[in-house]
Each structure stands twice: as C-alpha cells, then as structure tokens.
Design a protein around this motif. Structure first.
Motif, PDB file in Angstrom:
ATOM      1  N   PHE A   8       0.900  -1.085   0.185  1.00 31.82           N
ATOM      2  CA  PHE A   8       0.045   0.024  -0.008  1.00 31.82           C
ATOM      3  C   PHE A   8       0.956   1.151   0.054  1.00 31.82           C
ATOM      4  O   PHE A   8       1.934   1.162   0.448  1.00 31.82           O
ATOM      5  CB  PHE A   8      -0.804  -0.042   1.216  1.00 31.82           C
ATOM      6  CG  PHE A   8      -1.747  -0.922   1.222  1.00 31.82           C
ATOM      7  CD1 PHE A   8      -3.081  -0.832   0.540  1.00 31.82           C
ATOM      8  CD2 PHE A   8      -1.713  -2.127   2.095  1.00 31.82           C
ATOM      9  CE1 PHE A   8      -4.079  -2.114   0.488  1.00 31.82           C
ATOM     10  CE2 PHE A   8      -2.734  -3.069   2.245  1.00 31.82           C
ATOM     11  CZ  PHE A   8      -3.811  -2.967   1.494  1.00 31.82           C
ATOM     12  N   LYS A  60      -7.766  -3.887  -0.003  1.00 32.21           N
ATOM     13  CA  LYS A  60      -7.402  -3.291  -1.114  1.00 32.21           C
ATOM     14  C   LYS A  60      -8.610  -3.501  -1.988  1.00 32.21           C
ATOM     15  O   LYS A  60      -8.994  -2.441  -2.809  1.00 32.21           O
ATOM     16  CB  LYS A  60      -6.412  -4.277  -1.646  1.00 32.21           C
ATOM     17  CG  LYS A  60      -5.789  -3.770  -3.089  1.00 32.21           C
ATOM     18  CD  LYS A  60      -4.941  -2.673  -2.680  1.00 32.21           C
ATOM     19  CE  LYS A  60      -3.944  -2.140  -3.769  1.00 32.21           C
ATOM     20  NZ  LYS A  60      -3.373  -0.963  -3.502  1.00 32.21           N
ATOM     21  N   GLU A  88     -10.379  -0.212  -1.162  1.00 31.47           N
ATOM     22  CA  GLU A  88      -9.590   0.878  -1.609  1.00 31.47           C
ATOM     23  C   GLU A  88     -10.056   1.038  -2.871  1.00 31.47           C
ATOM     24  O   GLU A  88     -10.424   2.291  -3.369  1.00 31.47           O
ATOM     25  CB  GLU A  88      -8.237   0.501  -1.825  1.00 31.47           C
ATOM     26  CG  GLU A  88      -7.209   1.713  -1.896  1.00 31.47           C
ATOM     27  CD  GLU A  88      -5.743   1.425  -1.724  1.00 31.47           C
ATOM     28  OE1 GLU A  88      -5.021   2.132  -2.720  1.00 31.47           O
ATOM     29  OE2 GLU A  88      -5.412   0.457  -1.099  1.00 31.47           O
TER      30      GLU A  88
END
Length: 154
Positions: A16, A99, A102
């Motif tokens: 990240f 993720k 995200e």
C-alpha cells in the motif's frame, strides 16, 4: 498461520502507499477487532448507490448496476469478485479485502468527481472468530465522507 498474529495489511505482500496504509490502520482501529487480524478468510459484499429524491425530504438509495465497477480489483489482485443482483461479492484474506475496499473508494471518488449527484458505497465484511462466532461489520462512504464509517453487528 490462522492463529498467529499478523501485521495486518502487509501480511500477503500487497504494498500500500503510505497514505493507504494510514487509512487502513485507521479503519482497522475503528473496527477494533483482533479476530479480524487472525481470521484466514473474510467474506465481503459491496454495492454502490445513488441518492435520489424520495418522499418529502428523505433521499432514497437507488442501487447502481455496474458489473465492471471492481474489475480493476479483480485484475490486480486475482481475486474472484462475483456480481450478483447489483452486489459485488468475494472471499479473501484481510490484505486483499482492504485493497478491494480501496478500489471501491477510488471508483466512488471518480464517479462523484464527474457527477453532480451523490453516490455512495456500502460494504459488509463477515468472518468467523476463534470461538466460532460470526462477526459482521458494515462500512459506508459517500460524497460527503472520505473515511469509511463503521457499524458493528454481532
């Protein structure tokens, strides 16, 4: 590995950015569940919605049917993300689940920046803790909030 403590999002080699890592640390702190860090599998579901005028002053959520909304997450992570009845569903380990959230937030920001309307995203994460109990967390984000809002259900 399922019973060992993990480093959270970094455990599966997903990198990240510093900003994303900070956001995920804040999200994990809001969720506040050690069992989430130890669970081998999280079931997730996401749907995107648009606020439309309803009766009186109340807005109504209209689900958005975009099967390709999380294609970038699928292609990047190699996780199967099924599109069923306007919902995106998957099963993954914590780093991949973060993720996917995200990617959902990026999709939301792109569409809200390009549209005068208000669009939002709701997510649900479910997992089984060490005692065999199911934990459910609801997350929401919309045009007015940059951070995930968290609600816990037992």
């Amino acid at each position: 590995m399922a019973n060992e403590p993990t480093d959270g999002p970094k455990q599966a080699g997903i990198q990240f950015t510093d900003a994303a890592t900070d956001v995920n640390k804040q999200l994990l702190a809001k969720i506040g569940s050690e069992s989430l860090l130890r669970t081998p599998s999280i079931k997730g579901s996401i749907y995107f919605y648009s606020d439309t005028p309803g009766d009186g002053n109340l807005a109504k959520e209209e689900l958005i049917n975009d099967p390709s909304a999380l294609d970038a997450a699928h292609e990047t992570l190699g996780i199967e993300i099924r599109h069923e009845n306007k919902h995106h569903r998957w099963e993954a380990q914590l780093p991949h689940a973060l993720k996917i959230l995200e990617f959902a937030a990026i999709y939301l920001r792109r569409h809200n920046d390009a549209s005068p309307g208000t669009m939002g995203v709701n997510a649900e994460l479910k997992w089984i803790d060490e005692q065999g109990l199911e934990t459910i967390i609801h997350l929401t984000q919309d045009k007015g909030s940059v951070a995930w809002q968290v609600t816990r259900y037992a």
